[in-house]
Design a protein around this motif. Structure first.
Motif, mmCIF file in Angstrom:
data_model
loop_
_atom_site.group_PDB
_atom_site.id
_atom_site.type_symbol
_atom_site.label_atom_id
_atom_site.label_comp_id
_atom_site.label_asym_id
_atom_site.label_seq_id
_atom_site.Cartn_x
_atom_site.Cartn_y
_atom_site.Cartn_z
ATOM 1 N N THR A 237 0.827 -1.217 0.000
ATOM 2 C CA THR A 237 0.000 0.000 0.000
ATOM 3 C C THR A 237 0.859 1.265 0.000
ATOM 4 O O THR A 237 1.830 1.370 0.743
ATOM 5 C CB THR A 237 -0.904 -0.001 1.259
ATOM 6 N N LYS A 238 0.473 2.209 -0.859
ATOM 7 C CA LYS A 238 1.192 3.505 -0.882
ATOM 8 C C LYS A 238 0.300 4.562 -0.238
ATOM 9 O O LYS A 238 -0.928 4.418 -0.215
ATOM 10 C CB LYS A 238 1.479 3.911 -2.324
ATOM 11 N N ARG A 240 -0.459 8.985 0.071
ATOM 12 C CA ARG A 240 -0.090 10.338 -0.362
ATOM 13 C C ARG A 240 -0.818 11.339 0.520
ATOM 14 O O ARG A 240 -1.960 11.099 0.943
ATOM 15 C CB ARG A 240 -0.379 10.559 -1.846
ATOM 16 N N ASP A 256 -4.531 9.869 1.389
ATOM 17 C CA ASP A 256 -5.112 8.854 0.514
ATOM 18 C C ASP A 256 -4.233 7.611 0.579
ATOM 19 O O ASP A 256 -3.030 7.712 0.828
ATOM 20 C CB ASP A 256 -5.101 9.325 -0.956
ATOM 21 N N SER A 258 -3.300 4.071 -1.846
ATOM 22 C CA SER A 258 -3.507 3.504 -3.184
ATOM 23 C C SER A 258 -4.697 2.558 -3.088
ATOM 24 O O SER A 258 -4.824 1.817 -2.112
ATOM 25 C CB SER A 258 -2.249 2.756 -3.634
ATOM 26 N N CYS A 259 -5.587 2.635 -4.075
ATOM 27 C CA CYS A 259 -6.859 1.887 -4.008
ATOM 28 C C CYS A 259 -6.589 0.400 -3.777
ATOM 29 O O CYS A 259 -5.870 -0.235 -4.551
ATOM 30 C CB CYS A 259 -7.643 2.096 -5.306
ATOM 31 N N ASN A 260 -7.143 -0.125 -2.710
ATOM 32 C CA ASN A 260 -6.827 -1.519 -2.373
ATOM 33 C C ASN A 260 -7.656 -2.511 -3.183
ATOM 34 O O ASN A 260 -7.468 -3.699 -3.070
ATOM 35 C CB ASN A 260 -6.974 -1.773 -0.863
ATOM 36 N N GLY A 264 -4.322 0.475 -7.504
ATOM 37 C CA GLY A 264 -3.825 1.784 -7.938
ATOM 38 C C GLY A 264 -3.919 2.023 -9.435
ATOM 39 O O GLY A 264 -3.560 3.090 -9.929
ATOM 40 N N THR A 265 -4.456 1.042 -10.160
ATOM 41 C CA THR A 265 -4.537 1.241 -11.612
ATOM 42 C C THR A 265 -5.795 2.018 -12.017
ATOM 43 O O THR A 265 -5.872 2.532 -13.133
ATOM 44 C CB THR A 265 -4.525 -0.111 -12.353
ATOM 45 N N CYS A 270 -12.447 3.726 -6.931
ATOM 46 C CA CYS A 270 -11.606 4.920 -6.711
ATOM 47 C C CYS A 270 -11.868 5.971 -7.794
ATOM 48 O O CYS A 270 -11.085 6.904 -7.955
ATOM 49 C CB CYS A 270 -10.135 4.536 -6.648
ATOM 50 N N GLY A 274 -7.156 5.743 -8.779
ATOM 51 C CA GLY A 274 -6.135 4.890 -8.167
ATOM 52 C C GLY A 274 -5.906 5.196 -6.694
ATOM 53 O O GLY A 274 -5.116 4.535 -6.029
ATOM 54 N N TRP A 275 -6.596 6.244 -6.175
ATOM 55 C CA TRP A 275 -6.394 6.637 -4.772
ATOM 56 C C TRP A 275 -7.735 6.738 -4.040
ATOM 57 O O TRP A 275 -8.726 7.118 -4.643
ATOM 58 C CB TRP A 275 -5.715 8.017 -4.686
#
Ligand code: DAH
Length: 339
Positions: A237-238, A240, A256, A258-260, A264-265, A270, A274-275
């Protein structure tokens, strides 16, 4: 004589016995050679001739009734014994159905566990609060819309007694009662005057975090939140942080992850970005420290707040917020967990 027969007849009709011994003593009392009925038969000699036929009949009936009653009791005792013998006490009992924890409790405990590993301890505060703890001490300007009746449930006005709209009020409670270093996590229920729909409710749950010490920096905040995101949503997981505004933090940010769901694509959940947003945070505004009696020249701190429903939705994709408070076991049963 006729009176005595009548009395005995009544008595015999009501006979009961708990076991074979009881029954045997009844038989002896009424039907044995020295029993009540036999002694009546002995007295029969003295009955006048005109009455002999009638009394004889009554006596015979009495004897038959007594015999039938004794037989009836005997049969029912035997039946009871038979039933008890049929009971299999070695049989495995029906399994006990265990309940499940509520999904919000599961997620709350998991959040508390993760921050517990960073040294955060649980703190709690009241749900019925006053204006100062919820707004004034947290640097809300007097005209801030959150203070409006439209957003806040007031219990009384002047003095203002209200249902807390966020768990940030527990920050105030902790800061005014403890000395730094402070490292608390405050889970709890909050209330807002919202129309109930699939995405809003008039009550929901938040977790507030607060860390105050010397030299606490934004980097510490970011590190703690990154650790949380990875523990909660997976190693990949990222996060921001986007600049934002809250009255009680400066600078403030929204975080935020990254969409789990799509990694994140970009997906419908999301909205292709991606977030997904999960919390608000920032450095505690020096005004807040000072109004709670903590010297802002010596101490700094960070705070963050998140909705437990929001985190739960991200983990379990619950599409309708109302399900959390409907107590439908078909929904609740799906949440078996180690927590
Ligand atoms: N109290 C905020 C709310 O209810 C959430 C929040 C944002 C809490 C930023 C914080 C924070 O502690 O630093 O929307």
């Amino acid at each position: 004589m006729k009176e005595r027969i009548k009395e005995l007849l009544e008595e015999i009709k009501g006979l009961q016995a708990l076991n074979k011994d009881d029954l045997e003593s009844l038989r002896i009392k009424y039907l044995s050679k020295k029993g009540e009925i036999s002694s009546l038969f002995n007295d029969f000699r003295n009955v006048s001739n005109e009455q002999k036929k009638e009394v004889g009949q009554l006596l015979n009936d009495l004897k038959n009734t007594a015999q039938d009653k004794i037989n009836e009791i005997k049969a029912s005792l035997e039946k009871k014994v038979e039933e008890t013998n049929k009971l299999d006490l070695t049989r495995t009992p029906d399994p006990i159905e265990l309940g499940t924890r509520h999904p919000l409790s599961i997620v709350k405990t998991e959040i508390a566990d993760i921050f517990g590993r960073l040294g955060f301890v649980i703190a709690e505060g009241p749900e019925v609060e006053d204006d100062w703890h919820v707004f004034s001490a947290l640097n809300f300007p007097p005209e801030h819309p959150a203070r409006d009746m439209q957003d806040t449930f007031f219990i009384t006005r002047d003095p203002d007694v209200l249902l807390r709209t966020h768990t940030s009020s527990v920050q105030t409670r902790v800061m005014t009662s403890q000395e730094p270093p402070i490292r608390v996590l405050c889970p709890g229920r909050v209330y807002r005057n919202e129309a109930i729909s699939y995405r809003a409710h008039c009550f929901f749950h938040q977790v507030e975090g607060l860390y105050i010490d010397k030299n606490v920096t934004f980097a510490d905040l970011k590190q703690a939140l990154l650790y949380f995101a990875k523990e909660m949503f997976g190693e990949g997981t990222k996060i921001r942080l986007r600049p934002s505004y809250f009255p009680f933090t400066e600078p403030s940010a929204e975080m935020d992850i990254s969409c789990n769901l799509c990694g994140g694509t970009g997906c419908a959940f999301c909205k292709g970005t991606g977030w997904v947003e999960i919390l608000g945070c920032g450095m505690v505004d020096p005004n807040v420290l000072d109004s709670c009696g903590i010297d802002s020249k010596v101490y700094t701190g960070y705070a963050f707040g998140m909705g437990i429903e929001r985190i739960t939705n991200l983990k379990y994709q619950v599409k309708d917020l109302r399900m959390f408070s409907e107590n439908d076991v078909r929904f609740l049963n799906q949440f078996k967990s180690a927590y």
